[in-house]
Design a protein around this motif. Sequence first.
Motif, PDB file in Angstrom:
ATOM      1  N   ALA A   1       2.289  -3.866 -12.047  1.00 59.10           N
ATOM      2  CA  ALA A   1       2.379  -3.926 -10.584  1.00 59.10           C
ATOM      3  C   ALA A   1       2.150  -2.546  -9.986  1.00 59.10           C
ATOM      4  CB  ALA A   1       3.736  -4.474 -10.153  1.00 59.10           C
ATOM      5  N   VAL A   2       2.777  -1.528 -10.567  1.00 58.57           N
ATOM      6  CA  VAL A   2       2.597  -0.160 -10.077  1.00 58.57           C
ATOM      7  C   VAL A   2       1.125   0.254 -10.202  1.00 58.57           C
ATOM      8  CG1 VAL A   2       3.198   2.276 -10.452  1.00 58.57           C
ATOM      9  CG2 VAL A   2       4.982   0.508 -10.544  1.00 58.57           C
ATOM     10  N   CYS A   3       0.517  -0.093 -11.315  1.00 52.78           N
ATOM     11  CA  CYS A   3      -0.902   0.221 -11.526  1.00 52.78           C
ATOM     12  C   CYS A   3      -1.772  -0.444 -10.457  1.00 52.78           C
ATOM     13  CB  CYS A   3      -1.333  -0.230 -12.923  1.00 52.78           C
ATOM     14  SG  CYS A   3      -3.060   0.083 -13.285  1.00 52.78           S
ATOM     15  N   MET A   4      -1.479  -1.691 -10.132  1.00 50.21           N
ATOM     16  CA  MET A   4      -2.254  -2.400  -9.112  1.00 50.21           C
ATOM     17  C   MET A   4      -2.072  -1.764  -7.741  1.00 50.21           C
ATOM     18  SD  MET A   4      -1.913  -6.343 -10.400  1.00 50.21           S
ATOM     19  CE  MET A   4      -2.674  -7.001  -8.956  1.00 50.21           C
ATOM     20  N   TRP A   5      -0.847  -1.323  -7.431  1.00 49.08           N
ATOM     21  CA  TRP A   5      -0.602  -0.677  -6.142  1.00 49.08           C
ATOM     22  C   TRP A   5      -1.333   0.659  -6.069  1.00 49.08           C
ATOM     23  CZ3 TRP A   5       5.368  -1.232  -6.822  1.00 49.08           C
ATOM     24  CH2 TRP A   5       5.735  -2.572  -6.696  1.00 49.08           C
ATOM     25  N   GLU A   6      -1.237   1.438  -7.149  1.00 47.35           N
ATOM     26  CA  GLU A   6      -1.850   2.772  -7.137  1.00 47.35           C
ATOM     27  C   GLU A   6      -3.379   2.726  -7.182  1.00 47.35           C
ATOM     28  OE1 GLU A   6      -0.120   5.356 -10.039  1.00 47.35           O
ATOM     29  OE2 GLU A   6       1.719   5.575  -8.878  1.00 47.35           O
ATOM     30  N   SER A   7      -3.919   1.641  -7.674  1.00 46.52           N
ATOM     31  CA  SER A   7      -5.379   1.512  -7.703  1.00 46.52           C
ATOM     32  C   SER A   7      -5.912   0.893  -6.410  1.00 46.52           C
ATOM     33  CB  SER A   7      -5.812   0.654  -8.897  1.00 46.52           C
ATOM     34  OG  SER A   7      -5.396  -0.685  -8.721  1.00 46.52           O
ATOM     35  N   GLY A   8      -5.025   0.448  -5.539  1.00 48.73           N
ATOM     36  CA  GLY A   8      -5.438  -0.143  -4.273  1.00 48.73           C
ATOM     37  C   GLY A   8      -5.852  -1.594  -4.374  1.00 48.73           C
ATOM     38  N   ARG A   9      -5.579  -2.225  -5.522  1.00 45.14           N
ATOM     39  CA  ARG A   9      -5.952  -3.638  -5.682  1.00 45.14           C
ATOM     40  C   ARG A   9      -4.968  -4.578  -5.028  1.00 45.14           C
ATOM     41  NH1 ARG A   9      -7.078  -3.904 -11.978  1.00 45.14           N
ATOM     42  NH2 ARG A   9      -5.179  -2.696 -11.850  1.00 45.14           N
ATOM     43  N   ASN A  10      -3.754  -4.098  -4.784  1.00 50.53           N
ATOM     44  CA  ASN A  10      -2.718  -4.944  -4.213  1.00 50.53           C
ATOM     45  C   ASN A  10      -1.726  -4.058  -3.479  1.00 50.53           C
ATOM     46  OD1 ASN A  10      -1.321  -7.261  -3.647  1.00 50.53           O
ATOM     47  ND2 ASN A  10      -1.094  -7.902  -5.774  1.00 50.53           N
ATOM     48  N   LEU A  11      -0.936  -4.657  -2.594  1.00 47.69           N
ATOM     49  CA  LEU A  11       0.129  -3.951  -1.898  1.00 47.69           C
ATOM     50  C   LEU A  11       1.478  -4.467  -2.377  1.00 47.69           C
ATOM     51  CD1 LEU A  11      -1.231  -4.029   1.755  1.00 47.69           C
ATOM     52  CD2 LEU A  11      -0.878  -1.994   0.346  1.00 47.69           C
ATOM     53  N   PRO A  12       2.489  -3.608  -2.381  1.00 45.84           N
ATOM     54  CA  PRO A  12       3.818  -4.088  -2.755  1.00 45.84           C
ATOM     55  C   PRO A  12       4.345  -5.080  -1.722  1.00 45.84           C
ATOM     56  CG  PRO A  12       3.866  -1.722  -2.245  1.00 45.84           C
ATOM     57  CD  PRO A  12       2.463  -2.193  -2.080  1.00 45.84           C
ATOM     58  N   ARG A  13       5.117  -6.055  -2.214  1.00 50.49           N
ATOM     59  CA  ARG A  13       5.791  -6.974  -1.302  1.00 50.49           C
ATOM     60  C   ARG A  13       6.809  -6.162  -0.486  1.00 50.49           C
ATOM     61  NH1 ARG A  13       7.051  -9.617  -6.175  1.00 50.49           N
ATOM     62  NH2 ARG A  13       9.186  -9.107  -5.624  1.00 50.49           N
ATOM     63  N   PRO A  14       7.227  -6.686   0.663  1.00 45.99           N
ATOM     64  CA  PRO A  14       8.167  -5.931   1.503  1.00 45.99           C
ATOM     65  C   PRO A  14       9.441  -5.489   0.766  1.00 45.99           C
ATOM     66  CG  PRO A  14       7.261  -7.738   2.760  1.00 45.99           C
ATOM     67  CD  PRO A  14       6.773  -7.917   1.335  1.00 45.99           C
ATOM     68  N   ASP A  15       9.997  -6.355  -0.075  1.00 45.61           N
ATOM     69  CA  ASP A  15      11.217  -5.970  -0.793  1.00 45.61           C
ATOM     70  C   ASP A  15      10.946  -4.827  -1.778  1.00 45.61           C
ATOM     71  OD1 ASP A  15       9.717  -7.950  -2.269  1.00 45.61           O
ATOM     72  OD2 ASP A  15      11.430  -8.202  -3.596  1.00 45.61           O
ATOM     73  N   ALA A  16       9.802  -4.866  -2.445  1.00 45.61           N
ATOM     74  CA  ALA A  16       9.437  -3.789  -3.368  1.00 45.61           C
ATOM     75  C   ALA A  16       9.102  -2.516  -2.599  1.00 45.61           C
ATOM     76  CB  ALA A  16       8.258  -4.214  -4.235  1.00 45.61           C
ATOM     77  N   ALA A  17       8.486  -2.650  -1.425  1.00 47.69           N
ATOM     78  CA  ALA A  17       8.155  -1.481  -0.607  1.00 47.69           C
ATOM     79  C   ALA A  17       9.425  -0.751  -0.174  1.00 47.69           C
ATOM     80  CB  ALA A  17       7.334  -1.896   0.610  1.00 47.69           C
ATOM     81  N   LEU A  18      10.464  -1.504   0.145  1.00 48.00           N
ATOM     82  CA  LEU A  18      11.742  -0.883   0.508  1.00 48.00           C
ATOM     83  C   LEU A  18      12.333  -0.105  -0.668  1.00 48.00           C
ATOM     84  CD1 LEU A  18      13.377  -3.718   2.632  1.00 48.00           C
ATOM     85  CD2 LEU A  18      12.650  -1.468   3.442  1.00 48.00           C
ATOM     86  N   ARG A  19      12.301  -0.708  -1.844  1.00 49.92           N
ATOM     87  CA  ARG A  19      12.830  -0.025  -3.034  1.00 49.92           C
ATOM     88  C   ARG A  19      11.979   1.203  -3.367  1.00 49.92           C
ATOM     89  NH1 ARG A  19      13.097  -5.478  -4.907  1.00 49.92           N
ATOM     90  NH2 ARG A  19      11.440  -5.054  -6.401  1.00 49.92           N
ATOM     91  N   LEU A  20      10.669   1.074  -3.226  1.00 45.43           N
ATOM     92  CA  LEU A  20       9.766   2.211  -3.462  1.00 45.43           C
ATOM     93  C   LEU A  20      10.076   3.368  -2.518  1.00 45.43           C
ATOM     94  CD1 LEU A  20       6.263   0.590  -3.914  1.00 45.43           C
ATOM     95  CD2 LEU A  20       7.399   2.099  -5.525  1.00 45.43           C
ATOM     96  N   ALA A  21      10.177   3.060  -1.252  1.00 48.00           N
ATOM     97  CA  ALA A  21      10.444   4.102  -0.255  1.00 48.00           C
ATOM     98  C   ALA A  21      11.742   4.833  -0.587  1.00 48.00           C
ATOM     99  CB  ALA A  21      10.504   3.493   1.143  1.00 48.00           C
TER     100      ALA A  21
END
Length: 78
Positions: free
Chosen positions: A45-65
């Motif tokens: 999932a992190v790889c997909m986010w960092e490659s721009g293929r996908n965005l984190p879901r809102p709950d994951a975005a909160l934890r990431l932030a």
Amino acid sequence: METEDLMKVSAVRRLVVSGKLRERRMALHLSAREMASSISVSPAAVCMWESGRNLPRPDAALRLAKILGITTDALEAA
């Protein structure tokens, strides 16, 4: 807004988020695996986010932030 324009906006948003994620993760000296583990997602999932293929879901975005020490708004700011 037309479909093509929406797709362009979405692609730009993914690129901005991917760059911010990688930049902050590297600044904190975290591996992708460590970051994934700390927010309860797969390293893929992190790889997909960092490659721009996908965005984190809102709950994951909160934890990431939280772990990256930024707001969700800052995560998406160009």
